[in-house]
Design a protein around this motif. Structure first.
Motif, PDB file in Angstrom:
ATOM      1  N   ALA A  18       0.826  -1.217   0.000  1.00  0.00           N
ATOM      2  CA  ALA A  18       0.000   0.000   0.000  1.00  0.00           C
ATOM      3  C   ALA A  18       0.855   1.260   0.000  1.00  0.00           C
ATOM      4  CB  ALA A  18      -0.931   0.000   1.214  1.00  0.00           C
ATOM      5  N   TRP A  19       1.897   1.296   0.847  1.00  0.00           N
ATOM      6  CA  TRP A  19       2.726   2.495   0.958  1.00  0.00           C
ATOM      7  C   TRP A  19       3.659   2.631  -0.247  1.00  0.00           C
ATOM      8  CZ3 TRP A  19       0.468   5.301   4.292  1.00  0.00           C
ATOM      9  CH2 TRP A  19      -0.147   4.721   5.410  1.00  0.00           C
ATOM     10  N   THR A  20       4.113   1.516  -0.788  1.00  0.00           N
ATOM     11  CA  THR A  20       4.949   1.572  -1.984  1.00  0.00           C
ATOM     12  C   THR A  20       4.144   2.103  -3.165  1.00  0.00           C
ATOM     13  OG1 THR A  20       6.176  -0.348  -1.162  1.00  0.00           O
ATOM     14  CG2 THR A  20       6.463   0.224  -3.476  1.00  0.00           C
ATOM     15  N   GLN A  21       2.917   1.636  -3.300  1.00  0.00           N
ATOM     16  CA  GLN A  21       2.048   2.124  -4.365  1.00  0.00           C
ATOM     17  C   GLN A  21       1.792   3.619  -4.210  1.00  0.00           C
ATOM     18  OE1 GLN A  21      -1.470  -0.236  -5.100  1.00  0.00           O
ATOM     19  NE2 GLN A  21      -2.576   1.481  -5.996  1.00  0.00           N
ATOM     20  N   GLN A  27      -1.925  -9.868  -3.631  1.00  0.00           N
ATOM     21  CA  GLN A  27      -2.859  -9.988  -4.739  1.00  0.00           C
ATOM     22  C   GLN A  27      -3.913  -8.880  -4.784  1.00  0.00           C
ATOM     23  OE1 GLN A  27      -2.514 -11.898  -7.372  1.00  0.00           O
ATOM     24  NE2 GLN A  27      -0.618 -12.656  -6.445  1.00  0.00           N
ATOM     25  N   PRO A  28      -4.511  -8.466  -3.664  1.00  0.00           N
ATOM     26  CA  PRO A  28      -5.504  -7.381  -3.763  1.00  0.00           C
ATOM     27  C   PRO A  28      -4.931  -6.067  -4.304  1.00  0.00           C
ATOM     28  CG  PRO A  28      -5.742  -8.524  -1.665  1.00  0.00           C
ATOM     29  CD  PRO A  28      -4.470  -9.036  -2.307  1.00  0.00           C
ATOM     30  N   TYR A  29      -3.628  -5.877  -4.165  1.00  0.00           N
ATOM     31  CA  TYR A  29      -2.989  -4.642  -4.611  1.00  0.00           C
ATOM     32  C   TYR A  29      -2.487  -4.721  -6.061  1.00  0.00           C
ATOM     33  CZ  TYR A  29      -2.745  -3.861   0.443  1.00  0.00           C
ATOM     34  OH  TYR A  29      -3.054  -3.729   1.771  1.00  0.00           O
ATOM     35  N   LYS A  30      -2.354  -5.938  -6.577  1.00  0.00           N
ATOM     36  CA  LYS A  30      -1.575  -6.150  -7.795  1.00  0.00           C
ATOM     37  C   LYS A  30      -2.129  -5.392  -8.994  1.00  0.00           C
ATOM     38  CE  LYS A  30       0.803  -9.828 -10.312  1.00  0.00           C
ATOM     39  NZ  LYS A  30       0.980 -11.293 -10.456  1.00  0.00           N
ATOM     40  N   LYS A  31      -3.435  -5.412  -9.192  1.00  0.00           N
ATOM     41  CA  LYS A  31      -4.027  -4.768 -10.369  1.00  0.00           C
ATOM     42  C   LYS A  31      -3.736  -3.263 -10.357  1.00  0.00           C
ATOM     43  CE  LYS A  31      -7.841  -6.314 -12.043  1.00  0.00           C
ATOM     44  NZ  LYS A  31      -7.465  -6.595 -13.458  1.00  0.00           N
ATOM     45  N   GLY A  32      -3.974  -2.582  -9.249  1.00  0.00           N
ATOM     46  CA  GLY A  32      -3.692  -1.153  -9.156  1.00  0.00           C
ATOM     47  C   GLY A  32      -2.208  -0.861  -9.225  1.00  0.00           C
ATOM     48  N   ASN A  91      -8.993 -13.000   1.035  1.00  0.00           N
ATOM     49  CA  ASN A  91      -8.044 -12.496   0.039  1.00  0.00           C
ATOM     50  C   ASN A  91      -8.332 -13.071  -1.347  1.00  0.00           C
ATOM     51  OD1 ASN A  91      -6.409 -10.772   1.590  1.00  0.00           O
ATOM     52  ND2 ASN A  91      -5.197 -12.480   2.363  1.00  0.00           N
ATOM     53  N   ARG A  92      -8.590 -14.365  -1.389  1.00  0.00           N
ATOM     54  CA  ARG A  92      -8.822 -15.005  -2.677  1.00  0.00           C
ATOM     55  C   ARG A  92     -10.133 -14.550  -3.295  1.00  0.00           C
ATOM     56  NH1 ARG A  92      -7.992 -21.293  -2.224  1.00  0.00           N
ATOM     57  NH2 ARG A  92      -8.293 -21.109  -4.478  1.00  0.00           N
ATOM     58  N   ALA A  93     -11.165 -14.374  -2.471  1.00  0.00           N
ATOM     59  CA  ALA A  93     -12.448 -13.893  -2.991  1.00  0.00           C
ATOM     60  C   ALA A  93     -12.321 -12.480  -3.555  1.00  0.00           C
ATOM     61  CB  ALA A  93     -13.508 -13.936  -1.893  1.00  0.00           C
ATOM     62  N   ILE A  94     -11.568 -11.631  -2.865  1.00  0.00           N
ATOM     63  CA  ILE A  94     -11.341 -10.268  -3.353  1.00  0.00           C
ATOM     64  C   ILE A  94     -10.543 -10.294  -4.657  1.00  0.00           C
ATOM     65  CG2 ILE A  94     -10.010  -8.162  -2.894  1.00  0.00           C
ATOM     66  CD1 ILE A  94     -12.660  -8.090  -1.524  1.00  0.00           C
ATOM     67  N   GLU A  95      -9.533 -11.139  -4.713  1.00  0.00           N
ATOM     68  CA  GLU A  95      -8.724 -11.256  -5.934  1.00  0.00           C
ATOM     69  C   GLU A  95      -9.589 -11.697  -7.120  1.00  0.00           C
ATOM     70  OE1 GLU A  95      -5.033 -13.995  -7.643  1.00  0.00           O
ATOM     71  OE2 GLU A  95      -5.613 -14.114  -5.535  1.00  0.00           O
ATOM     72  N   MET A  96     -10.418 -12.710  -6.916  1.00  0.00           N
ATOM     73  CA  MET A  96     -11.265 -13.234  -7.998  1.00  0.00           C
ATOM     74  C   MET A  96     -12.330 -12.223  -8.402  1.00  0.00           C
ATOM     75  SD  MET A  96     -11.440 -17.000  -6.242  1.00  0.00           S
ATOM     76  CE  MET A  96     -12.250 -18.032  -7.447  1.00  0.00           C
ATOM     77  N   THR A  97     -12.865 -11.497  -7.421  1.00  0.00           N
ATOM     78  CA  THR A  97     -13.843 -10.449  -7.726  1.00  0.00           C
ATOM     79  C   THR A  97     -13.209  -9.330  -8.535  1.00  0.00           C
ATOM     80  OG1 THR A  97     -15.116 -10.936  -5.721  1.00  0.00           O
ATOM     81  CG2 THR A  97     -15.398  -8.750  -6.684  1.00  0.00           C
ATOM     82  N   ASN A 103     -12.961  -6.441 -13.216  1.00  0.00           N
ATOM     83  CA  ASN A 103     -11.910  -5.547 -13.720  1.00  0.00           C
ATOM     84  C   ASN A 103     -11.823  -4.263 -12.904  1.00  0.00           C
ATOM     85  OD1 ASN A 103      -9.776  -4.806 -15.410  1.00  0.00           O
ATOM     86  ND2 ASN A 103     -11.138  -3.718 -16.818  1.00  0.00           N
ATOM     87  N   ILE A 104     -11.718  -4.446 -11.589  1.00  0.00           N
ATOM     88  CA  ILE A 104     -11.593  -3.316 -10.680  1.00  0.00           C
ATOM     89  C   ILE A 104     -10.400  -3.549  -9.755  1.00  0.00           C
ATOM     90  CG2 ILE A 104     -14.027  -2.681 -10.714  1.00  0.00           C
ATOM     91  CD1 ILE A 104     -14.382  -4.204  -8.085  1.00  0.00           C
ATOM     92  N   SER A 105      -9.918  -2.493  -9.141  1.00  0.00           N
ATOM     93  CA  SER A 105      -8.816  -2.580  -8.185  1.00  0.00           C
ATOM     94  C   SER A 105      -9.369  -2.368  -6.778  1.00  0.00           C
ATOM     95  CB  SER A 105      -7.745  -1.527  -8.493  1.00  0.00           C
ATOM     96  OG  SER A 105      -6.754  -1.511  -7.493  1.00  0.00           O
ATOM     97  N   ILE A 106      -9.106  -3.336  -5.886  1.00  0.00           N
ATOM     98  CA  ILE A 106      -9.537  -3.238  -4.482  1.00  0.00           C
ATOM     99  C   ILE A 106      -8.293  -3.376  -3.611  1.00  0.00           C
ATOM    100  CG2 ILE A 106     -11.047  -4.172  -2.686  1.00  0.00           C
ATOM    101  CD1 ILE A 106     -12.786  -5.374  -4.871  1.00  0.00           C
ATOM    102  N   PRO A 107      -7.586  -2.273  -3.355  1.00  0.00           N
ATOM    103  CA  PRO A 107      -6.317  -2.359  -2.619  1.00  0.00           C
ATOM    104  C   PRO A 107      -6.469  -2.608  -1.121  1.00  0.00           C
ATOM    105  CG  PRO A 107      -6.811  -0.088  -3.150  1.00  0.00           C
ATOM    106  CD  PRO A 107      -7.856  -0.911  -3.838  1.00  0.00           C
ATOM    107  N   GLU A 108      -7.629  -2.260  -0.548  1.00  0.00           N
ATOM    108  CA  GLU A 108      -7.840  -2.488   0.879  1.00  0.00           C
ATOM    109  C   GLU A 108      -9.254  -3.007   1.108  1.00  0.00           C
ATOM    110  OE1 GLU A 108      -5.812  -2.517   3.238  1.00  0.00           O
ATOM    111  OE2 GLU A 108      -4.123  -1.244   2.663  1.00  0.00           O
TER     112      GLU A 108
END
Length: 508
Positions: A221-224, A257-262, A391-397, A402-407
């Motif tokens: 999160a902080w690196t992004q 994984q939740p951060y990866k797309k963004g 985590n996996r449900a958020i990643e798959m969602t 096609n959305i980014s959910i970083p937190e």
């Protein structure tokens, strides 16, 4: 200067030549070394380390029989408080000069975790092992290894106590980093001392054009956030417009994984991701080969590991240990089972319940994934929902929509005579929150049979609130937890849930 060409200290070279052998044998060697070193401490005398060492054939069993399991509160109240008073030889030889301040993600008060030179030396050895494993990677630009390493860590300006210093482990590690690493280290000593996290980021952004960065090291999160600030200030398309040699991102502490797309929207080319499991109590595991989906437990290092099956026979609904469950050693575990992790370390942590849960995905290679925290799971009605499931449900969602959910974070709440789950997700895009709720629900039903059963009975609904990512960061700031060492809790319970609810009502 290529980092692989550096002449390392002889003590580290010897340690790196440890034979690759059965994990069981190596762990016994580690335990014996720890017991020998600490046998004349108050703790060692109280629990008969000398007698345990005399039973070589049943060393591990004797250790487990004689030494109780501790969590932070119990070991602090019984032993560690003495070290803060300056008393030597309590749980580890000598005085404790450094403490890592850790609040985890659920505790309000800071925990003082002892940090010794033996622990720091051992951590460095594991770090170097991981670095040397890059020699086996393919399709990477090795020239980047000799470029700058931007580490987004805690302040090196440590708090001074009565004969000790305290601060983030990353700040302690940086302050005591070896001389041969200094040419690579960014942001430099002056910025590293800054305690105000926002000022630190501002200074890093100012200096960014002067650096040639090959490695980024930090919490996602902080690196992004740092990359976004650099891109915005200098009107760049991607971070690679500033740092063309950026090749690696070393991360840990939370699931990436939740951060990866963004995160990847900020890149001009793919990065090599390297996961680590470095806690305040020690360097536990690291990614040892390219594209690995798990980390190798550091069984030949400095920590003796034990594992308690994480189930409702051994832990209550609040994640507290029940009775005296049997702890397994590394050769007794099974793949696919969640275990609460116990550590014995060269800093005086003995059979210490760290609070994390792990799962072996490859027992032969001792490869694990982190599945959550003993206190961070939801089971209001028997749904047994783990952080790994979330985590996996958020990643798959994220992938499907096609959305980014970083937190995100989840709380349980009453629903008439039954119950519901309330999700709070960070997303800066326009999205249909009911669609998100339905999609998360769909994947959780696939991932967790208990959840599926309860959704058809007493777990009546799930709700989703969509918030800007800034809200999550501001909440951490309101708790005094802004910075690289602090992660947002994935499950909200008790006083933290009360603070969150109050913050959303009045603090936004």
């Amino acid at each position: 200067m290529a980092i692989f060409d550096i002449k390392l200290p002889k003590s580290i070279v010897r340690a790196l030549k440890l034979p690759v052998d059965a994990a069981q044998r190596q762990q016994k060697i580690v335990l014996k070394r720890l017991l020998r070193k600490a046998k004349f401490t108050e703790f060692g005398q109280a629990y008969g380390f000398d007698n345990i060492l005399m039973n070589n054939q049943s060393l591990v069993k004797e250790f487990q029989k004689n030494v109780p399991i501790y969590n932070y509160n119990s070991i602090y109240k019984e032993w560690w408080y003495k070290t803060l008073e300056g008393k030597p030889d309590i749980c580890w030889p000598g005085k404790i000069r450094y403490y890592a301040l850790s609040s985890g993600t659920s505790e309000a008060a800071s925990k003082y975790i002892p940090v010794t030179n033996d622990l720091l030396r051992s951590n460095k050895i594991i770090m170097i092992k991981q670095l040397l494993s890059l020699r086996n990677y393919q399709y990477i630009n090795f020239k980047s290894i000799g470029k700058g390493w931007l580490t987004l860590g805690g302040s090196t300006d440590l708090q001074r106590g009565a004969g000790y210093y305290a601060g983030d482990l990353s700040g302690i590690t940086t302050k005591k980093s070896p001389f041969w690493f200094q040419p690579f280290y960014k942001p430099g000593k002056k910025i590293a001392k800054e305690k105000d996290w926002n000022k630190k980021l501002e200074e890093i952004v100012k200096k960014a054009p002067e650096w040639d960065i090959g490695f980024l090291v930090g919490v996602p999160a902080w690196t992004q956030m740092c990359m976004e600030m650099i891109i915005e200030k200098y009107h760049l398309n991607t971070i690679h417009d500033m740092w063309p040699n950026l090749e690696f991102f070393v991360h840990g502490g939370v699931n990436f994984q939740p951060y990866k797309k963004g995160f990847e929207k900020l890149l001009g080319k793919p990065l090599t991701y390297i996961e680590t499991y470095l806690a305040s109590e020690g360097f536990i595991a690291y990614q040892s080969h390219q594209f690995a989906e798990a980390m190798r437990l550091a069984v030949t290092g400095h920590i003796f590991f034990e594992f308690i099956p994480f189930n409702f026979e051994n832990f209550n609904g609040e994640g507290e240990l029940i009775g005296k469950p049997k702890a397994l050693t590394v050769h007794e575990v099974e793949e696919g089972v969640d275990y609460a992790l116990l550590l014995s370390t060269p800093a005086g942590a003995w059979r210490y319940l760290i609070g994390d849960t792990v799962r072996f995905v490859n027992k032969k290679r001792c490869e694990i994934i982190i599945t959550g925290r003993t206190k961070h799971f939801l089971s209001l009605v028997g749904e047994h929902l783990s952080v790994d499931n979330m985590n996996r449900a958020i990643e798959m969602t994220s992938e499907e929509l096609n959305i980014s959910i970083p937190e995100f974070t989840v709380a349980g709440e009453p629903h008439g005579s039954f119950f519901a789950h309330h999700w709070y997700i960070a997303c800066n895009q326009q999205i249909d929150k009911q669609l998100v709720a339905n999609t998360i629900d769909k994947y959780l039903k696939k991932l967790n049979d208990d959840y599926l059963v309860e959704r058809n009975s007493t777990l009546k609904d799930i709700y989703v609130d969509v918030l800007p990512e800034e809200i999550f960061m501001r909440f951490l700031k309101s708790l005094g937890k802004l910075g690289s060492q602090h992660k947002f809790p994935r499950v909200l319970k008790g006083s933290t849930l009360e603070e969150w609810t109050k913050f959303l009502s009045y603090g936004k």
